[in-house]
Design a protein around this motif. Structure first.
Motif, PDB file in Angstrom:
ATOM      1  N   LEU A 276      32.171  43.918  47.959  1.00 12.17           N
ATOM      2  CA  LEU A 276      32.623  42.746  47.204  1.00 12.17           C
ATOM      3  C   LEU A 276      32.572  41.477  48.033  1.00 12.17           C
ATOM      4  O   LEU A 276      32.212  40.412  47.544  1.00 12.17           O
TER       5      LEU A 276
ATOM      6  N   ILE B 114      43.134  54.257  43.488  1.00 16.12           N
ATOM      7  CA  ILE B 114      43.515  53.604  44.757  1.00 16.12           C
ATOM      8  C   ILE B 114      42.744  52.289  44.943  1.00 16.12           C
ATOM      9  O   ILE B 114      43.365  51.241  45.094  1.00 16.12           O
ATOM     10  N   PRO B 115      41.400  52.306  44.926  1.00 13.98           N
ATOM     11  CA  PRO B 115      40.708  51.005  44.993  1.00 13.98           C
ATOM     12  C   PRO B 115      40.981  50.111  43.790  1.00 13.98           C
ATOM     13  O   PRO B 115      41.034  48.891  43.931  1.00 13.98           O
TER      14      PRO B 115
ATOM     15  N   LEU C  79      40.473  36.452  50.824  1.00 17.14           N
ATOM     16  CA  LEU C  79      39.776  37.469  51.624  1.00 17.14           C
ATOM     17  C   LEU C  79      38.305  37.578  51.226  1.00 17.14           C
ATOM     18  O   LEU C  79      37.486  38.055  51.997  1.00 17.14           O
ATOM     19  N   PHE C  80      37.994  37.139  49.997  1.00 21.81           N
ATOM     20  CA  PHE C  80      36.637  37.361  49.489  1.00 21.81           C
ATOM     21  C   PHE C  80      35.746  36.127  49.571  1.00 21.81           C
ATOM     22  O   PHE C  80      34.586  36.205  49.269  1.00 21.81           O
ATOM     23  N   VAL C  81      36.331  34.968  49.903  1.00 20.82           N
ATOM     24  CA  VAL C  81      35.486  33.763  49.904  1.00 20.82           C
ATOM     25  C   VAL C  81      35.428  33.104  51.285  1.00 20.82           C
ATOM     26  O   VAL C  81      36.124  33.507  52.197  1.00 20.82           O
TER      27      VAL C  81
ATOM     28  N   THR D 183      37.885  52.496  48.783  1.00 19.89           N
ATOM     29  CA  THR D 183      38.444  51.139  48.780  1.00 19.89           C
ATOM     30  C   THR D 183      37.758  50.263  49.818  1.00 19.89           C
ATOM     31  O   THR D 183      37.334  49.138  49.530  1.00 19.89           O
TER      32      THR D 183
ATOM     33  N   LEU E 197      29.817  40.993  37.261  1.00 14.02           N
ATOM     34  CA  LEU E 197      30.083  40.843  38.695  1.00 14.02           C
ATOM     35  C   LEU E 197      29.567  39.508  39.232  1.00 14.02           C
ATOM     36  O   LEU E 197      28.924  39.439  40.277  1.00 14.02           O
TER      37      LEU E 197
ATOM     38  N   MET F  52      41.893  59.369  42.766  1.00 19.09           N
ATOM     39  CA  MET F  52      41.172  58.735  43.871  1.00 19.09           C
ATOM     40  C   MET F  52      40.694  57.334  43.461  1.00 19.09           C
ATOM     41  O   MET F  52      40.868  56.364  44.203  1.00 19.09           O
ATOM     42  N   LEU F  53      40.127  57.224  42.251  1.00 14.15           N
ATOM     43  CA  LEU F  53      39.608  55.923  41.791  1.00 14.15           C
ATOM     44  C   LEU F  53      40.730  54.904  41.587  1.00 14.15           C
ATOM     45  O   LEU F  53      40.512  53.698  41.699  1.00 14.15           O
TER      46      LEU F  53
ATOM     47  N   GLY G 166      30.341  35.800  40.689  1.00 16.29           N
ATOM     48  CA  GLY G 166      31.328  34.927  41.323  1.00 16.29           C
ATOM     49  C   GLY G 166      32.642  35.622  41.614  1.00 16.29           C
ATOM     50  O   GLY G 166      32.696  36.851  41.730  1.00 16.29           O
ATOM     51  N   TYR G 167      33.708  34.819  41.661  1.00 16.06           N
ATOM     52  CA  TYR G 167      34.996  35.393  42.022  1.00 16.06           C
ATOM     53  C   TYR G 167      35.516  36.441  41.025  1.00 16.06           C
ATOM     54  O   TYR G 167      36.159  37.410  41.435  1.00 16.06           O
TER      55      TYR G 167
ATOM     56  N   VAL H 226      43.964  48.064  44.422  1.00 17.74           N
ATOM     57  CA  VAL H 226      43.669  47.016  45.413  1.00 17.74           C
ATOM     58  C   VAL H 226      42.976  45.843  44.721  1.00 17.74           C
ATOM     59  O   VAL H 226      43.339  44.684  44.920  1.00 17.74           O
ATOM     60  N   LEU H 227      41.983  46.159  43.858  1.00 15.24           N
ATOM     61  CA  LEU H 227      41.220  45.104  43.202  1.00 15.24           C
ATOM     62  C   LEU H 227      42.056  44.344  42.177  1.00 15.24           C
ATOM     63  O   LEU H 227      41.916  43.130  42.030  1.00 15.24           O
TER      64      LEU H 227
ATOM     65  N   VAL I  62      34.862  44.645  39.377  1.00 10.74           N
ATOM     66  CA  VAL I  62      34.657  45.990  39.927  1.00 10.74           C
ATOM     67  C   VAL I  62      35.819  46.879  39.502  1.00 10.74           C
ATOM     68  O   VAL I  62      35.634  48.040  39.126  1.00 10.74           O
TER      69      VAL I  62
ATOM     70  N   ALA J 200      34.096  38.796  40.014  1.00 10.00           N
ATOM     71  CA  ALA J 200      33.534  40.097  40.407  1.00 10.00           C
ATOM     72  C   ALA J 200      34.599  40.996  41.023  1.00 10.00           C
ATOM     73  O   ALA J 200      34.523  42.220  40.921  1.00 10.00           O
ATOM     74  N   VAL J 201      35.625  40.379  41.635  1.00  3.11           N
ATOM     75  CA  VAL J 201      36.683  41.183  42.277  1.00  3.11           C
ATOM     76  C   VAL J 201      37.384  42.042  41.235  1.00  3.11           C
ATOM     77  O   VAL J 201      37.453  43.271  41.350  1.00  3.11           O
TER      78      VAL J 201
END
Lengths: 170, 32
Positions: free
Chosen positions: B26, A153-154, A168-170, B19, A91, A150-151, A93-94, A157-158, A100, A96-97
């Motif tokens: 994150l 779904i995220p 969106l993350f930086v 999420t 996880l 359920m898992l 730096g970038y 997205v990741l 996860v 890490a997206v």
């Protein structure tokens, strides 16, 4: 050289997506077919599987179990070829997206093999078990399957955020 | 007590909440 590298990366990505659809498709279909948990009828007569049904049940479950391994392996290979495998799992730096996402995917594969499958074998009658034990296992397999749904779904997205929406993350 | 995963809505809601939590964490992790 670039062509070969790009072709291998594309093939890995395609394998990853197709295997993931085969794997998680089972979870999503199960949500549609059995929206709510229905306890196994313990009092009913024991299920007797014909060789034909037994064979088809076995193949169906083998398909998504092994699809989970193909999905995970293709994912790890992609990260390794991009040189971000360690950063992703640590996880850093970038990466890490997607990292996860990789951890969630790893948990999902372990869930299939170490939680779902041992109990599913009893529910489906591959391993003999008394009715009460099968009823108990049916609840565990339901929750294990729904947890992976359920898992996912995220995780999706990741996965998407690994290539799209990084800003969106930086 | 009913487990939220016992319904379709519960499964989807749990996934969406997870999420949001993960994306929030994150953002903190990556921008830190």
């Amino acid at each position: 050289m670039y062509v070969e590298t790009a072709a291998i990366d594309l093939a890995l990505r395609w394998i990853h997506l197709v295997a993931a659809i085969i794997w998680l498709g089972h979870n999503y279909v199960n949500v549609i077919l059995r929206p709510r948990f229905v306890p196994l009828a313990v009092a009913g007569p024991a299920q007797v599987l014909t060789e034909d049904v037994r064979g088809r049940e076995w193949r169906e479950h083998a398909v998504f179990r092994y699809a989970s391994i193909v999905t995970w392996t293709a994912g790890v290979l992609m990260l390794w070829r991009q040189g971000i495998l360690v950063d992703a799992f640590l996880l850093q730096g970038y990466p890490a997206v997607i990292g996860v996402g990789a951890w969630i995917g790893t948990l999902m594969m372990l869930n299939v093999w170490l939680v779902l499958w041992p109990h599913q074998k009893k529910v489906l009658g591959f391993v003999p078990a008394p009715p009460e034990e099968r009823a108990r296992c049916a609840r565990i397999t339901f929750l294990s399957s729904r947890t992976n749904t359920m898992l996912s779904i995220p995780l999706l997205v990741l996965m998407a955020a690994g290539s799209h929406g990084g800003g969106l993350f930086v | 007590m009913r487990n939220p995963l016992d319904s379709v809505l519960g499964t989807v809601t749990s996934g969406l909440v997870l999420t949001l939590v993960l994306v929030g964490l994150l953002r903190i992790l990556v921008t830190a």
